[in-house]
Scaffold this active site. Structure first.
Site, mmCIF file in Angstrom:
data_model
loop_
_atom_site.group_PDB
_atom_site.id
_atom_site.type_symbol
_atom_site.label_atom_id
_atom_site.label_comp_id
_atom_site.label_asym_id
_atom_site.label_seq_id
_atom_site.Cartn_x
_atom_site.Cartn_y
_atom_site.Cartn_z
ATOM 1 N N ARG A 142 0.832 -1.221 0.000
ATOM 2 C CA ARG A 142 0.000 0.000 0.000
ATOM 3 C C ARG A 142 0.857 1.258 0.000
ATOM 4 O O ARG A 142 0.544 2.236 0.688
ATOM 5 C CB ARG A 142 -0.971 0.048 1.191
ATOM 6 C CG ARG A 142 -1.857 -1.143 1.328
ATOM 7 C CD ARG A 142 -2.877 -1.301 0.202
ATOM 8 N NE ARG A 142 -3.458 -2.621 0.287
ATOM 9 C CZ ARG A 142 -2.963 -3.702 -0.358
ATOM 10 N NH1 ARG A 142 -1.927 -3.587 -1.174
ATOM 11 N NH2 ARG A 142 -3.517 -4.878 -0.217
ATOM 12 N N SER A 184 -9.937 -0.514 4.256
ATOM 13 C CA SER A 184 -9.187 -0.656 5.511
ATOM 14 C C SER A 184 -8.788 0.720 6.027
ATOM 15 O O SER A 184 -8.263 1.543 5.276
ATOM 16 C CB SER A 184 -7.920 -1.477 5.290
ATOM 17 O OG SER A 184 -8.275 -2.772 4.879
ATOM 18 N N GLU A 254 -4.284 3.924 6.392
ATOM 19 C CA GLU A 254 -4.277 3.589 4.966
ATOM 20 C C GLU A 254 -5.145 4.619 4.236
ATOM 21 O O GLU A 254 -4.850 5.035 3.129
ATOM 22 C CB GLU A 254 -4.825 2.169 4.746
ATOM 23 C CG GLU A 254 -4.799 1.770 3.283
ATOM 24 C CD GLU A 254 -5.064 0.290 3.053
ATOM 25 O OE1 GLU A 254 -4.603 -0.555 3.853
ATOM 26 O OE2 GLU A 254 -5.744 -0.012 2.061
HETATM 27 C C1 FAD Z 1 -15.352 -1.590 0.432
HETATM 28 C C2 FAD Z 1 -13.911 -1.302 0.078
HETATM 29 C C3 FAD Z 1 -13.000 -2.337 -0.001
HETATM 30 C C4 FAD Z 1 -11.647 -2.076 -0.307
HETATM 31 N N1 FAD Z 1 -10.777 -3.139 -0.380
HETATM 32 C C5 FAD Z 1 -9.494 -2.896 -0.710
HETATM 33 C C6 FAD Z 1 -8.554 -3.990 -0.850
HETATM 34 O O1 FAD Z 1 -8.872 -5.148 -0.678
HETATM 35 N N2 FAD Z 1 -7.284 -3.687 -1.198
HETATM 36 C C7 FAD Z 1 -6.851 -2.403 -1.404
HETATM 37 O O2 FAD Z 1 -5.687 -2.204 -1.731
HETATM 38 N N3 FAD Z 1 -7.709 -1.364 -1.278
HETATM 39 C C8 FAD Z 1 -8.998 -1.568 -0.948
HETATM 40 N N4 FAD Z 1 -9.877 -0.525 -0.816
HETATM 41 C C9 FAD Z 1 -9.373 0.851 -1.006
HETATM 42 C C10 FAD Z 1 -9.497 1.367 -2.452
HETATM 43 O O3 FAD Z 1 -10.281 0.502 -3.206
HETATM 44 C C11 FAD Z 1 -8.131 1.509 -3.106
HETATM 45 O O4 FAD Z 1 -7.234 2.262 -2.297
HETATM 46 C C12 FAD Z 1 -8.198 2.190 -4.482
HETATM 47 O O5 FAD Z 1 -6.918 2.159 -5.023
HETATM 48 C C13 FAD Z 1 -8.698 3.619 -4.404
HETATM 49 O O6 FAD Z 1 -8.788 4.143 -5.712
HETATM 50 P P1 FAD Z 1 -9.504 5.539 -5.964
HETATM 51 O O7 FAD Z 1 -9.467 5.849 -7.427
HETATM 52 O O8 FAD Z 1 -10.844 5.527 -5.337
HETATM 53 O O9 FAD Z 1 -8.507 6.534 -5.230
HETATM 54 P P2 FAD Z 1 -8.850 7.668 -4.167
HETATM 55 O O10 FAD Z 1 -9.451 7.043 -2.958
HETATM 56 O O11 FAD Z 1 -9.585 8.773 -4.804
HETATM 57 O O12 FAD Z 1 -7.369 8.145 -3.812
HETATM 58 C C14 FAD Z 1 -6.509 7.304 -3.105
HETATM 59 C C15 FAD Z 1 -5.095 7.915 -3.153
HETATM 60 O O13 FAD Z 1 -4.611 7.855 -4.470
HETATM 61 C C16 FAD Z 1 -4.201 9.150 -4.908
HETATM 62 N N5 FAD Z 1 -4.585 9.266 -6.333
HETATM 63 C C17 FAD Z 1 -5.809 9.021 -6.878
HETATM 64 N N6 FAD Z 1 -5.763 9.186 -8.212
HETATM 65 C C18 FAD Z 1 -4.483 9.536 -8.517
HETATM 66 C C19 FAD Z 1 -3.808 9.844 -9.737
HETATM 67 N N7 FAD Z 1 -4.410 9.809 -10.947
HETATM 68 N N8 FAD Z 1 -2.486 10.185 -9.655
HETATM 69 C C20 FAD Z 1 -1.830 10.227 -8.459
HETATM 70 N N9 FAD Z 1 -2.431 9.945 -7.285
HETATM 71 C C21 FAD Z 1 -3.730 9.594 -7.311
HETATM 72 C C22 FAD Z 1 -4.964 10.125 -4.033
HETATM 73 O O14 FAD Z 1 -4.248 11.335 -3.898
HETATM 74 C C23 FAD Z 1 -5.064 9.378 -2.729
HETATM 75 O O15 FAD Z 1 -3.895 9.593 -1.965
HETATM 76 C C24 FAD Z 1 -11.226 -0.748 -0.535
HETATM 77 C C25 FAD Z 1 -12.163 0.303 -0.469
HETATM 78 C C26 FAD Z 1 -13.484 0.049 -0.166
HETATM 79 C C27 FAD Z 1 -14.468 1.188 -0.114
#
Ligand code: FAD
Length: 261
Positions: A142, A184, A254
């Site tokens: 992560r 998480s 996280e």
């Molecule tokens: C129900 C649920 C279950 C989940 N299970 C998991 C799991 O099993 N494993 C896991 O790893 N994660 C899990 N997550 C967390 C999430 O799915 C991941 O972290 C995912 O990568 C988030 O993507 P996002 O586009 O929504 O990013 P965001 O939540 O919008 O951003 C997350 C981070 O990424 C950065 N970011 C976003 N886009 C960019 C970009 N284009 N360039 C640079 N930085 C960027 C942001 O600044 C921020 O720091 C879960 C979330 C939920 C709600």
């Protein structure tokens, strides 16, 4: 520069936040260091005083096969990547079927499930700092050291989509609550589980206002509907304090907390 009005109490997976104007990145000329990139907000907690936010424009939502590579735009949702791979019999992306996010967020967090992580098959990244080979980027559990907007990634291409893996990943998620959360709350410390530590210090099922460390899985901070930033932060700090006192372990968030204190 274009802006987009987003209601974060609807848009974010944890259903917290106000309505804000978010800058839209059409090209790197729009980007300024003080802007905080968001993807689809599945891993962020928007505070009462957030920094200026920026989101990739829809033009970065694409996926295609090019020669022996898979090319994916930074704004492409994980569900679209998983469906494309299923349709085209591509393997190694099955874990994205039930993992919410966009490519940019997945890469920035090196998102994954157990040993399956987005960096496993990554080859190159296009960012506003230029194109980088995988070995030019630091990454781990992560974690990455990326400091610039992620616009596109290329992956190695292997055929043989595995339906059984999709079922396995679905099963692995069956202990996770369906109540809104940001996934998480804390990273697992080396050799331990954040959920176990939260439970041991008596916070599993602890509710403040509408927020609760889920009684189903303690490392999920869930919103029962009327949860707010203040209650979420209270619980996060309380868990960090108790775990530090009892185990000497610093629980690292996280979830990305977007707030200027
Ligand atoms: C129900 C649920 C279950 C989940 N299970 C998991 C799991 O099993 N494993 C896991 O790893 N994660 C899990 N997550 C967390 C999430 O799915 C991941 O972290 C995912 O990568 C988030 O993507 P996002 O586009 O929504 O990013 P965001 O939540 O919008 O951003 C997350 C981070 O990424 C950065 N970011 C976003 N886009 C960019 C970009 N284009 N360039 C640079 N930085 C960027 C942001 O600044 C921020 O720091 C879960 C979330 C939920 C709600």
């Amino acid at each position: 520069m274009k802006t987009k009005r987003i209601n974060f109490s609807k848009f974010s997976s944890i259903k917290i936040g106000q309505e804000l104007d978010v800058n839209v990145l059409e090209s790197c000329e729009d980007y300024k260091k003080e802007f905080h990139l968001i993807g689809s907000c599945n891993n962020v907690l928007i505070g009462d005083n957030p920094p200026p936010l920026m989101i990739l424009s829809k033009k970065f939502d694409y996926i295609r096969v090019e020669d022996d590579k898979l090319v994916v735009g930074g704004a492409t949702p994980s569900g679209k990547i998983a469906s494309f791979c299923k349709k085209n019999n591509i393997k190694n992306f099955e874990f994205l079927s039930h993992l919410p996010g966009t490519l940019g967020g997945l890469v920035f967090m090196n998102a994954g499930l157990k040993e399956y992580e987005i960096f496993n098959n990554l080859l190159t990244l296009k960012t506003c700092d230029g194109t980088k080979q995988k070995d030019e980027v630091e990454f781990g559990y992560r974690y990455t050291n990326i400091t610039s907007p992620i616009l596109e990634a290329t992956f190695s291409l292997e055929y043989g989509f595995n339906r059984e893996k999709v079922e396995l990943f679905k099963k692995m998620r069956s202990n996770q609550p369906s109540t809104p959360s940001a996934g998480s709350c804390f990273k697992n410390p080396v050799g331990d589980y954040a959920g176990r530590l939260i439970e041991t210090v008596g916070l599993k099922g602890k509710r403040v206002g509408g927020m609760e460390f889920s009684s189903q899985h303690a490392n999920f901070l869930v919103n029962h509907g009327d949860g707010n930033f203040k209650d979420a932060i209270y619980l996060i700090k309380e868990a960090q304090k108790r775990v530090k006192e009892e185990f000497g372990i610093e629980l690292e968030c996280e979830i990305d907390i977007l707030n200027i204190d």
